[in-house]
Write an enzyme that holds these catalytic residues in place. Structure first.
Site, mmCIF file in Angstrom:
data_model
loop_
_atom_site.group_PDB
_atom_site.id
_atom_site.type_symbol
_atom_site.label_atom_id
_atom_site.label_comp_id
_atom_site.label_asym_id
_atom_site.label_seq_id
_atom_site.Cartn_x
_atom_site.Cartn_y
_atom_site.Cartn_z
ATOM 1 N N MET A 178 0.758 -1.331 0.213
ATOM 2 C CA MET A 178 0.030 -0.037 -0.027
ATOM 3 C C MET A 178 0.734 1.266 0.048
ATOM 4 O O MET A 178 2.036 1.158 0.730
ATOM 5 C CB MET A 178 -0.836 0.115 1.314
ATOM 6 C CG MET A 178 -1.869 -1.039 1.387
ATOM 7 S SD MET A 178 -3.152 -1.203 0.028
ATOM 8 C CE MET A 178 -3.988 -2.458 0.098
ATOM 9 N N CYS A 179 0.338 2.289 -0.692
ATOM 10 C CA CYS A 179 1.275 3.735 -0.857
ATOM 11 C C CYS A 179 0.103 4.675 -1.273
ATOM 12 O O CYS A 179 -0.758 4.598 -1.798
ATOM 13 C CB CYS A 179 2.401 3.532 -1.539
ATOM 14 S SG CYS A 179 3.592 2.261 -1.003
ATOM 15 N N ASP A 180 0.558 5.999 -0.697
ATOM 16 C CA ASP A 180 -0.061 6.958 -1.238
ATOM 17 C C ASP A 180 0.712 8.197 -1.774
ATOM 18 O O ASP A 180 1.800 8.291 -1.019
ATOM 19 C CB ASP A 180 -0.964 7.754 -0.104
ATOM 20 C CG ASP A 180 -2.110 6.680 0.094
ATOM 21 O OD1 ASP A 180 -2.845 6.758 -0.704
ATOM 22 O OD2 ASP A 180 -1.778 6.080 1.242
ATOM 23 N N GLU B 219 11.386 2.510 -2.916
ATOM 24 C CA GLU B 219 10.174 3.042 -2.893
ATOM 25 C C GLU B 219 9.686 4.299 -3.649
ATOM 26 O O GLU B 219 8.781 4.570 -4.128
ATOM 27 C CB GLU B 219 9.653 2.784 -1.491
ATOM 28 C CG GLU B 219 9.312 1.674 -0.934
ATOM 29 C CD GLU B 219 7.936 1.090 -1.394
ATOM 30 O OE1 GLU B 219 6.867 1.817 -0.918
ATOM 31 O OE2 GLU B 219 7.642 0.249 -2.358
ATOM 32 N N ASN C 187 -3.523 2.713 -4.519
ATOM 33 C CA ASN C 187 -3.691 1.164 -4.630
ATOM 34 C C ASN C 187 -4.745 0.912 -5.716
ATOM 35 O O ASN C 187 -5.204 -0.052 -5.327
ATOM 36 C CB ASN C 187 -3.366 0.486 -3.396
ATOM 37 C CG ASN C 187 -2.227 0.741 -2.652
ATOM 38 O OD1 ASN C 187 -2.413 1.298 -1.500
ATOM 39 N ND2 ASN C 187 -0.918 0.243 -3.169
#
Length: 296
Positions: free
Chosen positions: A1-3, A73, A184
């Site tokens: 998960m990432c924003d 990342e 995501n």
């Protein structure tokens, strides 16, 4: 998960701003490190596979990298290009694909080879077509069965930004008008219609975070402080713990964060931390060709 979020000068009243929270397995170690410019020749070992390279100088880059893998990342290079990725899922099952480049490899390759956002996008899409993507994006010691996934990328420089979304070797690119947020799920309308997995639980795990990011970007001017407050936020939960600053015990947590300012004609500024943004303080650096300089 990432924003990930980006605001171009029209939305900031100054320089382009880029921000990302990296959400990973809570036990995974992430490193913030400097990758100095070098001359690549022969073959380059990425996380799972080798990449053929012709003699070329790379660009000095500040990276936030899970310790187990080669890729990153997120990061920013001395040319003023910032990139972050996020996992996405589509109708194509990534578990059937052999090991190739992973999303974090593309982030690092784009940063080390792209002097503009458009160049970095070309690096990512060219290597995607040549090598494909595949293989686990998680530490095999922590997750022995692996977890492969497809990727979206947010790529920015002082003048423009792009969203890149992928499914296997397929991809779509959309230029950012003033602001953009990614999370995501697929967000490019045509790509979303063709590829989004119909059973992905975006309503509870993704859309609340994406909506909160878009609300922050709608409040002008976008500032470093407003982005930092957002990356520390727990108010965007559709499901408990699945906030922009993520706290899902034993499953997923924010393990690193970055905000960058990309001014035209001068060195980027970067605010970075390892751990949860709500518990840690950002450390500021000037990203210069000579290396990282912490302001006095």
């Amino acid at each position: 998960m990432c924003d990930c979020l980006v605001a171009l000068p029209a939305a900031t009243g100054g320089a382009t701003l880029f921000a990302k929270n990296s959400d990973r397995p809570p036990a995974e170690v992430q490193l913030v490190e400097w990758s100095p410019a070098r001359l690549d020749t022969g073959r380059l070992r990425a996380t799972h596979v080798d990449v053929d390279v012709y003699p070329r100088a790379t660009i000095g880059t500040l990276l936030s990298r899970p310790a187990w893998c080669w890729g990153a990342e997120h990061g920013v290079n001395t040319a003023g290009v910032a990139i972050g990725n996020a996992s996405i899922y589509t109708t194509l099952d990534p578990r059937s694909t052999p090991a190739a480049l992973i999303g974090m490899d593309f982030v690092r390759l784009g940063l080390e080879r792209g002097s503009t956002a458009a160049e970095a996008v070309a690096v990512i899409t060219t290597l995607l077509a040549q090598y494909g993507q595949g293989g686990t994006g998680h530490d095999p010691v922590i997750m022995p069965l692996g977890r492969p996934y497809w990727n979206s990328f947010l790529v920015a420089d002082p003048h423009e930004a792009f969203v890149v979304e992928t499914s296997g070797r397929d991809f779509a690119v959309q230029q950012v008008e003033a602001v953009a947020a990614t999370s995501n799920r697929t967000t490019i309308a045509s790509f979303d219609a063709a590829h989004r997995h119909p059973r992905q639980p975006v309503e509870g795990l993704v859309d609340p975070r994406l909506g909160a990011s878009r609300q922050v970007l709608a409040r002008r001017p976008v500032t470093v402080d407003s982005l930092a407050a957002h990356l520390r936020s727990h108010e965007s939960c559709g499901t408990p713990g699945w906030s922009v600053c993520m706290h899902v015990d034993g499953v997923e947590a924010t393990t690193a964060s970055m905000i960058t300012e990309l001014p035209a004609g001068s060195s980027p500024l970067a605010w970075v931390l390892v751990g949860r943004p709500c518990e840690q303080q950002y450390e500021q650096f000037v990203v210069s060709p000579a290396g990282l300089v912490a302001p006095a």
